[in-house]
Design a protein around this motif. Structure first.
Motif, PDB file in Angstrom:
ATOM      1  N   LYS A 877      -3.851   0.834  -0.583  1.00 55.47           N
ATOM      2  CA  LYS A 877      -4.052   1.843   0.452  1.00 55.47           C
ATOM      3  C   LYS A 877      -5.199   2.783   0.085  1.00 55.47           C
ATOM      4  N   THR A 878      -5.231   3.212  -1.164  1.00 48.57           N
ATOM      5  CA  THR A 878      -6.294   4.116  -1.619  1.00 48.57           C
ATOM      6  C   THR A 878      -7.643   3.406  -1.605  1.00 48.57           C
ATOM      7  N   ALA A 879      -7.671   2.154  -2.040  1.00 42.90           N
ATOM      8  CA  ALA A 879      -8.921   1.392  -2.039  1.00 42.90           C
ATOM      9  C   ALA A 879      -9.422   1.180  -0.607  1.00 42.90           C
ATOM     10  N   TRP A 880      -8.493   0.963   0.338  1.00 44.88           N
ATOM     11  CA  TRP A 880      -8.893   0.781   1.731  1.00 44.88           C
ATOM     12  C   TRP A 880      -9.548   2.054   2.267  1.00 44.88           C
ATOM     13  N   ILE A 888      -9.401  -4.573  -3.714  1.00 43.96           N
ATOM     14  CA  ILE A 888      -8.212  -5.168  -3.085  1.00 43.96           C
ATOM     15  C   ILE A 888      -8.211  -6.669  -3.289  1.00 43.96           C
ATOM     16  N   ILE A 889      -9.329  -7.315  -3.030  1.00 44.01           N
ATOM     17  CA  ILE A 889      -9.416  -8.771  -3.157  1.00 44.01           C
ATOM     18  C   ILE A 889      -9.259  -9.195  -4.607  1.00 44.01           C
ATOM     19  N   GLY A 890      -9.885  -8.427  -5.516  1.00 43.17           N
ATOM     20  CA  GLY A 890      -9.810  -8.770  -6.935  1.00 43.17           C
ATOM     21  C   GLY A 890      -8.396  -8.705  -7.483  1.00 43.17           C
ATOM     22  N   ILE A 891      -7.684  -7.625  -7.154  1.00 45.17           N
ATOM     23  CA  ILE A 891      -6.292  -7.489  -7.629  1.00 45.17           C
ATOM     24  C   ILE A 891      -5.400  -8.538  -6.960  1.00 45.17           C
ATOM     25  N   ALA A 892      -5.644  -8.811  -5.672  1.00 46.97           N
ATOM     26  CA  ALA A 892      -4.835  -9.817  -4.962  1.00 46.97           C
ATOM     27  C   ALA A 892      -4.948 -11.174  -5.628  1.00 46.97           C
ATOM     28  N   GLN A 893      -6.111 -11.463  -6.168  1.00 45.13           N
ATOM     29  CA  GLN A 893      -6.304 -12.748  -6.838  1.00 45.13           C
ATOM     30  C   GLN A 893      -5.640 -12.809  -8.206  1.00 45.13           C
ATOM     31  N   LYS A 894      -5.183 -11.646  -8.700  1.00 46.30           N
ATOM     32  CA  LYS A 894      -4.491 -11.611  -9.997  1.00 46.30           C
ATOM     33  C   LYS A 894      -2.990 -11.832  -9.877  1.00 46.30           C
ATOM     34  N   ILE A 895      -2.479 -11.749  -8.655  1.00 48.49           N
ATOM     35  CA  ILE A 895      -1.040 -11.919  -8.479  1.00 48.49           C
ATOM     36  C   ILE A 895      -0.767 -13.258  -7.799  1.00 48.49           C
ATOM     37  N   ASP A 903       4.891 -10.084   1.043  1.00 50.56           N
ATOM     38  CA  ASP A 903       4.908  -8.637   1.261  1.00 50.56           C
ATOM     39  C   ASP A 903       3.986  -8.305   2.424  1.00 50.56           C
ATOM     40  N   GLU A 904       4.583  -7.864   3.514  1.00 49.74           N
ATOM     41  CA  GLU A 904       3.818  -7.607   4.735  1.00 49.74           C
ATOM     42  C   GLU A 904       2.706  -6.584   4.517  1.00 49.74           C
ATOM     43  N   LYS A 905       2.994  -5.516   3.764  1.00 52.11           N
ATOM     44  CA  LYS A 905       2.003  -4.458   3.586  1.00 52.11           C
ATOM     45  C   LYS A 905       0.803  -4.942   2.786  1.00 52.11           C
ATOM     46  N   LEU A 906       1.058  -5.609   1.643  1.00 55.81           N
ATOM     47  CA  LEU A 906      -0.045  -6.129   0.834  1.00 55.81           C
ATOM     48  C   LEU A 906      -0.875  -7.134   1.622  1.00 55.81           C
ATOM     49  N   LEU A 907      -0.185  -7.992   2.366  1.00 56.47           N
ATOM     50  CA  LEU A 907      -0.871  -9.023   3.138  1.00 56.47           C
ATOM     51  C   LEU A 907      -1.792  -8.393   4.174  1.00 56.47           C
ATOM     52  N   GLN A 912      -7.232  -7.775   5.884  1.00 53.01           N
ATOM     53  CA  GLN A 912      -8.267  -6.929   6.482  1.00 53.01           C
ATOM     54  C   GLN A 912      -9.466  -6.761   5.539  1.00 53.01           C
ATOM     55  N   ALA A 913      -9.179  -6.675   4.242  1.00 54.62           N
ATOM     56  CA  ALA A 913     -10.278  -6.549   3.271  1.00 54.62           C
ATOM     57  C   ALA A 913     -11.160  -7.794   3.304  1.00 54.62           C
ATOM     58  N   LEU A 914     -10.539  -8.966   3.387  1.00 54.33           N
ATOM     59  CA  LEU A 914     -11.310 -10.207   3.489  1.00 54.33           C
ATOM     60  C   LEU A 914     -12.181 -10.207   4.739  1.00 54.33           C
ATOM     61  N   THR A 915     -11.583  -9.766   5.848  1.00 55.70           N
ATOM     62  CA  THR A 915     -12.314  -9.731   7.111  1.00 55.70           C
ATOM     63  C   THR A 915     -13.523  -8.809   7.018  1.00 55.70           C
ATOM     64  N   ARG A 916     -13.328  -7.627   6.405  1.00 58.40           N
ATOM     65  CA  ARG A 916     -14.435  -6.666   6.295  1.00 58.40           C
ATOM     66  C   ARG A 916     -15.529  -7.183   5.348  1.00 58.40           C
ATOM     67  N   MET A 917     -15.107  -7.816   4.255  1.00 61.16           N
ATOM     68  CA  MET A 917     -16.086  -8.366   3.300  1.00 61.16           C
ATOM     69  C   MET A 917     -16.928  -9.453   3.973  1.00 61.16           C
ATOM     70  N   GLU A 918     -16.261 -10.308   4.770  1.00 56.17           N
ATOM     71  CA  GLU A 918     -16.997 -11.371   5.461  1.00 56.17           C
ATOM     72  C   GLU A 918     -17.955 -10.788   6.498  1.00 56.17           C
ATOM     73  N   ALA A 919     -17.498  -9.717   7.169  1.00 64.90           N
ATOM     74  CA  ALA A 919     -18.344  -9.089   8.195  1.00 64.90           C
ATOM     75  C   ALA A 919     -19.567  -8.421   7.573  1.00 64.90           C
ATOM     76  N   ASN A 920     -19.404  -7.916   6.346  1.00 64.99           N
ATOM     77  CA  ASN A 920     -20.507  -7.208   5.680  1.00 64.99           C
ATOM     78  C   ASN A 920     -21.428  -8.134   4.905  1.00 64.99           C
ATOM     79  N   ALA A 921     -21.006  -9.404   4.776  1.00 65.40           N
ATOM     80  CA  ALA A 921     -21.795 -10.346   3.964  1.00 65.40           C
ATOM     81  C   ALA A 921     -23.115 -10.695   4.662  1.00 65.40           C
TER      82      ALA A 921
END
Length: 921
Positions: A877-880, A888-895, A903-907, A912-921
């Protein structure tokens, strides 16, 4: 009926989509010509989910504009002519509605044609009546066999007894009587076989004429191939008609290599059941099926011009009739000669002989080549292939186009039951449709049924069904294609009811292929929303496909209107994927209910780990004003409270089941916070309020009752219901992670402030089998210290402890808060802090969580073996908020992926982080 898509005047002319035709044939010819032109357009054929088939095959299945076996080009015209334009000023208000998705499975219309899964139309009718008015437009993009379209018509065709039942149930629930009258339905599915069923059940046909034509078809079949099903009676003279023949695979004895007819040796002749063990007829060795080796034969297949390896099969038992009496016999030489003669005749050209394409159901789940099945015609023994091909040709040659399609609709119902998939089950009343549902499974002993035994009675049964339920022309329009692209305008649909595929429950495209290939039009499985390892579709792929479908639903649904989603999967990860997909599409979840099959009442789902049966999800599309105000204000606290006002207005004020008042789960403060967060994340705004700011604001702005939040104008209504209830509603809590453990402790200590020693035994029980696999288990002492307050015996006894002791212990009644006896009894008890102190604790806890999150970021190695979900949620939430999507993506890949998906919240943050990263690429 001039307000319908299709009208017919006294002179016999037909009006359809504003155009008048001299007859139905002229109408059909006109629209088939337009569709033929459309099919020549590469752009039209290039649509996602466009079925695979020739122009001729698609046109043969279609009856435009009502039904097309491809994306329907007349959907927008349907809405333009007969839909109600969105009116922001129109007053519309509904609450969620719980329904029993199993009711009505014995109804004749439901049973008219089998499909893999379907919600009965009688279960859908109450929802349509509740959320719509007569003439409104209902949509279902995953319509299967068209139950939603039938339900829309049933709102006008329902008999008086059914209407009385519905009105009585609504009266008991405190709801007004529904407004009866037909609704229009737009339904679609990716599968041509599904939409073909829908069309034949919602487009009118000449019922008396059908009954006559079907009997003619059966008689013509008898004249052409009746000799194939003749057998000599025991007198050696009289000919009987075979109902079914039991075929057995032939095995070899592991001891002496003798051939063994499995049915002949293993079946008990009296009970007709297979024995667990039996003796080899040659060497008397004790055998079980697992010890046997399947015997194969190599024979030339004239249909494909090559040798094929197939399990050796022999007929073992024949069931036949003579003069209405039923008899059984072992096949004699005459029977074997007929079987041999049939095998030497080329099967009809209408029987598909194509190679089975690679698919999960036939190449991974159940290897068909092990059963000698590599091409479609291998699913049928020679006699069954001749029978099916003959009936198909006779139906397809009918000169009346509408009659031809309804006859094919009946004949195709014999395909599965006349295949080698049909098992022999002696305990069944009949040996029809005994195949294992949802899978291609070839049994060791198959039951080959005759066409008359398989579907001979269907003509009269269907005639009875559709003479009572008469489809109304033009109330439904049917399309074949992907739900990601529905060619209707924005904000044009009044209600959506949908039962999409969930995870890997059913492989629809694979299973439908066996029938679709007869029509020559098959499903394009590329956009199929499913988890399929064979097609390399994992849960994230499924989630993103569902999100695209839900986004299209959101686009076409009118603001402020509702969608009902039926969920049928027991996996929490799939459930979370659906919730995230709904929220990312722009919907807001208002209620999730499940039917308690034991008590016969509805219960609200309070935990993602409690998905054990069919769920009904009620979601709404916020009105346009809310979206506009969010764009104007941005990430301001006022936007958060604007959302809360809108959301609370959509929720039911109270829930009463069997006279018992229940908690409205969505009114829980933390659940409201989660919905608000999802709303801001979906719109790419930072969340304007912290958890403690939001909860503190809720307490100051809105009245609270029994742990639920209400609008000021709603609370009086709830108080009336509460006064009539025997006891306060109780929330059902499932402890599966740190957050739910805190919630359980809060509920426990609010009722009974306790010492550590008092809490520990009951807390340990709650931390049992339901705990999430990768979630680190917190210590009780830590949870108490971080989230609650402990009375140290100094000063006055806190109100919460004083109230509990004076109420539950007679020796402490009437004592002042500073009485030494009361202070001694209350010492060391933990209790729930009041709001002002709770805010301080929340801030302290948040800092602690973020500090631990930093340690996760710097942890060596590629994986975190154990972690705290609360830490991850706070960190994400803070990173968002900082737009730090990389973290967010880096930590998600560690679990583990499983932990993320469950987990609905983490998902939500991760996706959304993936979507934003792809949009900014």
């Amino acid at each position: 009926m001039n307000d319908l898509l299709h009208t017919k005047n006294a002179a016999g002319s037909v009006e359809c989509l504003g155009v008048t035709f001299p007859s139905e044939d002229a109408r059909r010819e006109h629209f088939l010509g337009l569709l033929a032109e459309k099919l020549k357009d590469p752009a039209f054929r290039n649509q996602e989910g466009f079925p695979q088939g020739s122009d001729e095959a698609i046109l043969a299945m279609s009856d435009p504009p009502y039904y097309t076996a491809c994306p329907n080009p007349w959907l927008a015209d349907f809405v333009e002519h007969y839909g109600k334009p969105y009116d922001p000023g129109h007053e519309y208000s509904r609450e969620p509605l719980a329904i029993d998705v199993s009711v009505g499975k014995s109804d004749q219309v439901y049973q008219a044609h089998a499909y893999h899964t379907k919600v009965p139309h009688l279960a859908i009718v109450p929802s349509i009546l509740h959320f719509t008015d007569p003439g409104d437009t209902v949509l279902d993009g995953f319509s299967g066999s068209g139950m939603t379209a039938i339900a829309a018509q049933w709102c006008d065709a329902a008999p008086l007894a059914y209407r009385h039942q519905i009105e009585l149930e609504r009266h008991k629930a405190g709801l007004p009587a529904p407004r009866w009258g037909a609704r229009r339905a737009i339904v679609g599915d990716l599968a041509p076989v599904a939409t073909f069923i829908s069309a034949n059940q919602t487009i009118p046909f000449d019922v008396p004429g059908f009954e006559v034509e079907f009997e003619k078809l059966l008689e013509a079949t008898s004249q052409k191939i009746g000799w194939m099903y003749e057998t000599l009676h025991s007198d050696g003279k009289t000919k009987g008609r075979i109902e079914y023949t039991i075929w057995s695979e032939v095995f070899t004895c592991p001891e002496c290599s003798a051939e063994i007819n499995f049915v002949a040796e293993a079946m008990d002749q009296e009970t007709k059941k297979v024995r667990d063990s039996f003796s080899c007829p040659s060497c008397n060795a004790e055998l079980t099926k697992k010890r046997l080796d399947r015997l194969y034969t190599n024979q030339f297949d004239a249909a494909i011009g090559e040798n094929v390896k197939t399990p050796k099969r022999e007929p073992a038992l024949i069931r036949y009739t003579v003069g209405g009496e039923k008899y059984e016999k072992k096949p004699d030489n005459s029977d074997l000669k007929i079987i041999q003669r049939i095998a030497e005749i080329d099967i009809p050209s209408s029987v598909p002989k194509s190679l089975i394409p690679p698919m999960h159901m036939t190449h991974e789940r159940a290897r068909m080549d092990y059963s000698g099945i590599t091409h479609i015609h291998h699913f049928f023994l020679p006699r069954a292939a001749h029978a099916l091909g003959t009936m198909w040709d006779l139906a397809d040659s009918n000169v009346d186009e509408r009659m031809k399609r309804v006859l094919l609709y009946v004949v195709e119902q014999a395909i599965w039951t006349m295949s080698v998939l049909n098992r022999f089950q002696p305990q069944g009343f009949k040996q029809v449709n005994k195949y294992l549902p949802g899978v291609y499974y070839v049994p060791s002993h198959t039951c080959e049924v005759s066409p008359w035994y398989a579907i001979g009675a269907r003509g009269k049964r269907l005639a009875r069904t559709f003479s009572k339920f008469e489809p109304v022309p033009g109330t439904s329009i049917i399309s074949t294609g992907s739900a990601t692209q529905i060619d209707i305008p924005d904000d044009s649909v009044d209600y959506i009811f949908t039962d999409p595929p969930f995870g890997e429950n059913i492989y629809y495209a694979d299973l439908n292929y066996l029938i679709e290939v007869w029509h020559g039009v098959t499903t394009d499985a590329t956009p199929e929303a499913i988890i399929d390892r064979f097609k390399k579709k994992a849960l994230p792929d499924y989630q993103h496909l569902m999100q695209r479908c839900f986004a299209e639903y959101h686009r076409v649904l009118k603001p402020g209107r509702w969608m009902t989603v039926v969920f049928s999967n027991s996996k929490a990860a799939v459930w979370n994927a659906i919730q995230v997909a709904l929220q990312q599409a722009g919907f807001v979840v208002a209620e999730v209910t499940a039917l308690d099959k034991v008590l016969g009442s509805y219960r609200q789902v309070t935990s993602t780990t409690a998905v054990k049966q069919d769920l009904v999800i009620s979601v709404y599309k916020p009105n346009g004003g809310l979206e506009t105000r969010l764009e104007e204000r941005g990430a301001a606290p006022e936007s958060a409270w604007d959302f809360v006002e809108t959301h609370l207005r959509q929720l039911p004020v109270s829930k009463v089941n069997s006279g018992i008042l229940e908690i409205v789960v969505e009114r829980d403060p933390r659940r409201i916070y989660d919905r608000m967060v999802a709303w801001f994340v979906r719109h790419d705004f930072p969340v304007p309020l912290s958890t403690e700011e939001f909860l503190d604001g809720l307490r100051n702005r809105y009245p609270e009752r029994d742990g639920m939040v209400f609008l000021p104008e709603q609370v009086a209504d709830y108080d009336r219901k509460r006064a009539q209830a025997a006891q306060a509603p109780q929330i059902e809590l499932f402890v599966s992670d740190e957050r739910s453990a805190i919630d359980w402790l809060t509920d426990f200590l609010r009722k009974r402030p306790s010492t550590y020693q008092d809490v520990h035994p009951e807390f340990t029980v709650q931390m049992g089998a339901g705990w999430r696999k990768h979630e680190e288990k917190p210590e009780l002492a830590t949870l108490l210290e971080d989230n609650f307050l402990q009375y140290d015996g100094k000063g006055e006894v806190p109100n919460q402890i004083h109230s509990y002791l004076s109420t539950n212990f007679k020796d402490f009644r009437g004592l002042e808060k500073d009485d030494p006896r009361l202070k001694a009894k209350g010492k060391d008890r933990w209790y729930v802090p009041d709001p002002s102190k709770a805010k301080d604790l929340e801030q302290k806890r948040e800092r602690s969580l973020l500090k631990e999150f930093e340690s996760y970021k710097s942890a060596p190695g590629r994986r975190l073996k154990e972690f705290r979900l609360e830490v991850l949620r706070a960190g994400f939430k803070t990173a968002w908020a900082a737009r730090d999507y990389k973290t967010i993506i880096g930590i998600a890949q560690k679990i583990p992926e499983e932990a993320l998906q469950e987990d609905e919240k983490l998902l939500l943050w991760y996706d959304q982080a993936l979507t934003r990263m792809e949009a900014n690429a």
